[in-house]
Write a protein that holds these residues in place. Structure first.
Motif, PDB file in Angstrom:
ATOM      1  N   CYS A  16      26.097   0.275 -11.681  1.00 44.26           N
ATOM      2  CA  CYS A  16      26.265  -0.900 -10.815  1.00 44.26           C
ATOM      3  C   CYS A  16      27.632  -1.519 -11.067  1.00 44.26           C
ATOM      4  O   CYS A  16      27.867  -2.117 -12.112  1.00 44.26           O
ATOM      5  CB  CYS A  16      25.157  -1.914 -11.091  1.00 44.26           C
ATOM      6  SG  CYS A  16      25.326  -3.402 -10.080  1.00 44.26           S
ATOM      7  N   TYR A  17      28.519  -1.327 -10.094  1.00 49.50           N
ATOM      8  CA  TYR A  17      29.887  -1.839 -10.246  1.00 49.50           C
ATOM      9  C   TYR A  17      29.897  -3.365 -10.272  1.00 49.50           C
ATOM     10  O   TYR A  17      30.683  -3.973 -10.989  1.00 49.50           O
ATOM     11  CB  TYR A  17      30.770  -1.374  -9.092  1.00 49.50           C
ATOM     12  CG  TYR A  17      30.928   0.123  -8.928  1.00 49.50           C
ATOM     13  CD1 TYR A  17      30.495   1.014  -9.892  1.00 49.50           C
ATOM     14  CD2 TYR A  17      31.530   0.630  -7.781  1.00 49.50           C
ATOM     15  CE1 TYR A  17      30.651   2.378  -9.724  1.00 49.50           C
ATOM     16  CE2 TYR A  17      31.685   1.999  -7.598  1.00 49.50           C
ATOM     17  CZ  TYR A  17      31.247   2.866  -8.573  1.00 49.50           C
ATOM     18  OH  TYR A  17      31.402   4.216  -8.380  1.00 49.50           O
ATOM     19  N   THR A  48      21.656  -6.346  -7.797  1.00 50.60           N
ATOM     20  CA  THR A  48      21.327  -7.712  -7.367  1.00 50.60           C
ATOM     21  C   THR A  48      22.456  -8.403  -6.602  1.00 50.60           C
ATOM     22  O   THR A  48      22.308  -9.556  -6.213  1.00 50.60           O
ATOM     23  CB  THR A  48      20.927  -8.586  -8.564  1.00 50.60           C
ATOM     24  OG1 THR A  48      22.014  -8.633  -9.499  1.00 50.60           O
ATOM     25  CG2 THR A  48      19.679  -8.051  -9.249  1.00 50.60           C
ATOM     26  N   LEU A  49      23.573  -7.710  -6.386  1.00 52.45           N
ATOM     27  CA  LEU A  49      24.656  -8.361  -5.639  1.00 52.45           C
ATOM     28  C   LEU A  49      24.856  -7.653  -4.293  1.00 52.45           C
ATOM     29  O   LEU A  49      24.199  -8.002  -3.330  1.00 52.45           O
ATOM     30  CB  LEU A  49      25.925  -8.420  -6.485  1.00 52.45           C
ATOM     31  CG  LEU A  49      26.914  -9.528  -6.112  1.00 52.45           C
ATOM     32  CD1 LEU A  49      26.275 -10.901  -6.238  1.00 52.45           C
ATOM     33  CD2 LEU A  49      28.147  -9.463  -6.987  1.00 52.45           C
ATOM     34  N   CYS A  50      25.702  -6.651  -4.213  1.00 50.56           N
ATOM     35  CA  CYS A  50      25.914  -5.998  -2.912  1.00 50.56           C
ATOM     36  C   CYS A  50      24.774  -5.043  -2.556  1.00 50.56           C
ATOM     37  O   CYS A  50      24.554  -4.750  -1.387  1.00 50.56           O
ATOM     38  CB  CYS A  50      27.247  -5.245  -2.896  1.00 50.56           C
ATOM     39  SG  CYS A  50      27.229  -3.687  -3.803  1.00 50.56           S
ATOM     40  N   GLY A  51      24.072  -4.521  -3.560  1.00 49.26           N
ATOM     41  CA  GLY A  51      22.924  -3.641  -3.326  1.00 49.26           C
ATOM     42  C   GLY A  51      23.269  -2.186  -3.069  1.00 49.26           C
ATOM     43  O   GLY A  51      22.371  -1.358  -2.924  1.00 49.26           O
ATOM     44  N   CYS A  53      24.316   0.099  -4.963  1.00 51.58           N
ATOM     45  CA  CYS A  53      23.925   1.025  -6.028  1.00 51.58           C
ATOM     46  C   CYS A  53      22.434   1.347  -5.982  1.00 51.58           C
ATOM     47  O   CYS A  53      21.963   2.170  -6.741  1.00 51.58           O
ATOM     48  CB  CYS A  53      24.290   0.470  -7.400  1.00 51.58           C
ATOM     49  SG  CYS A  53      23.486  -1.102  -7.752  1.00 51.58           S
TER      50      CYS A  53
HETATM   51  S1  FES Z   1      27.150  -2.023  -7.092  1.00 51.43           S
HETATM   52 FE1  FES Z   1      25.224  -2.709  -7.796  1.00 51.43          FE
HETATM   53  S2  FES Z   1      24.906  -4.601  -6.767  1.00 51.43           S
HETATM   54 FE2  FES Z   1      26.860  -3.958  -6.105  1.00 51.43          FE
END
Ligand code: FES
Length: 79
Positions: A16-17, A48-51, A53
């Motif tokens: 998760c970046y 939990t942010l862009c989703g 991943c």
């Molecule tokens: S890369 Fe995982 S939430 Fe954005």
């Protein structure tokens, strides 16, 4: 990605970046019982942010090599 392919990735591989969550943290969370997507997100904050991943379907540009749903499928079912 198959479990064999995931096994070749190092624990410090960043899945998760956005949240900086590594494969090692995700493996540990699954070992400790986070075997659903919701539990895994809550435990590690991955996804939990862009989703993007979360799954290959959401990451339709294919920016990520491995996704949370693939890791869950590989490890959470004990295969
Ligand atoms: S890369 Fe995982 S939430 Fe954005």
């Amino acid at each position: 990605m198959t479990r064999e392919e995931i096994e070749k990735l190092d624990d410090d591989y960043e899945v998760c970046y956005c949240m900086g969550t590594t494969l090692g943290e995700i493996r540990e969370a699954i070992r400790n019982g986070a075997v659903t997507m919701d539990a895994l997100k809550e435990r590690t904050e991955a996804g939990t942010l862009c989703g993007l991943c979360e799954s290959r379907e959401i990451d339709d540009d294919g920016d990520r090599e491995v996704h949370l749903d693939e890791i869950l499928a590989a490890y959470a079912k004990g295969s």
